[in-house]
Write an enzyme that holds these catalytic residues in place. Structure first.
Site, mmCIF file in Angstrom:
data_model
loop_
_atom_site.group_PDB
_atom_site.id
_atom_site.type_symbol
_atom_site.label_atom_id
_atom_site.label_comp_id
_atom_site.label_asym_id
_atom_site.label_seq_id
_atom_site.Cartn_x
_atom_site.Cartn_y
_atom_site.Cartn_z
ATOM 1 N N GLY A 107 -11.196 57.061 29.425
ATOM 2 C CA GLY A 107 -12.273 56.196 29.904
ATOM 3 C C GLY A 107 -13.383 56.938 30.620
ATOM 4 N N GLU A 111 -10.862 65.442 28.733
ATOM 5 C CA GLU A 111 -9.746 66.383 28.708
ATOM 6 C C GLU A 111 -8.764 66.061 27.580
ATOM 7 O OE1 GLU A 111 -6.091 68.058 31.508
ATOM 8 O OE2 GLU A 111 -7.172 66.256 32.130
ATOM 9 N N GLU A 131 -4.603 79.575 45.064
ATOM 10 C CA GLU A 131 -4.718 79.347 46.503
ATOM 11 C C GLU A 131 -4.381 77.910 46.896
ATOM 12 O OE1 GLU A 131 -8.450 78.974 49.527
ATOM 13 O OE2 GLU A 131 -8.427 80.738 48.234
#
Length: 173
Positions: A107, A111, A131
């Site tokens: 939506g 990805e 990190e």
């Protein structure tokens, strides 16, 4: 096409652009542009799954999930899977089986997650974390994992998808 970058973080962008819909309309749409990711389901010789207990700052809590990571530069998904498995678990796999793809947030995000089963594992290294990563490696059998999914101890979509697809494809005895 009229496109504007709203924000950049690492190799992810938030953009706004005109989108031409199949019905002829043009709408302004906001999209998270993501380079893609690899999700790895590591299965040991005795059918234990290697999972991560990872602290996720966006949720401000620990979640159980499979190892996964964002594709870097022009990295192939399989190379990302190899790298992330070693970095996040300290294991390497001699065999990777592709399981296909998942689109977790269609939506508002482009990805694509590439799913893999990793077998013939060897523990070779210590973790090499970013990190912002706080991770504990755990192992569990499929029955335990399914119990955790049913009772919301595992809520991570990529994990549920990858485990379900692997089970459908016969990767668990």
């Amino acid at each position: 096409m009229n496109q504007q970058t709203i924000h950049r973080w690492k190799n992810i962008e938030l953009i706004e652009e005109d989108s031409h819909l199949p019905n002829g309309r043009i709408v302004r749409h906001t999209t998270i542009v993501h380079p893609g990711a690899a999700v790895i389901l590591p299965i040991t010789l005795n059918n234990q799954v290697i999972l991560l207990r990872q602290f996720r700052p966006s949720l401000n809590k620990w979640i159980l999930e499979l190892p996964a990571g964002t594709i870097e530069n022009d990295e192939a998904p399989i190379e990302c899977a190899r790298r992330e498995l070693t970095e996040e678990t300290g294991y390497q796999a001699n065999t990777f089986h592709p399981l296909g793809q998942c689109t977790p947030l269609a939506g508002f995000c482009d990805e694509i997650q590439h799913l893999f089963v990793a077998t013939d594992l060897n523990q070779t290294a210590s973790l090499s974390l970013d990190e912002d990563e706080v991770i504990e490696v755990i192992k569990a059998d499929l029955n335990t994992i399914e119990h955790w999914i049913r009772h919301d101890k595992i809520t991570d979509a990529k994990t549920i998808t990858c485990i379900s697809k692997a089970k459908l494809c016969g990767y668990f005895d």
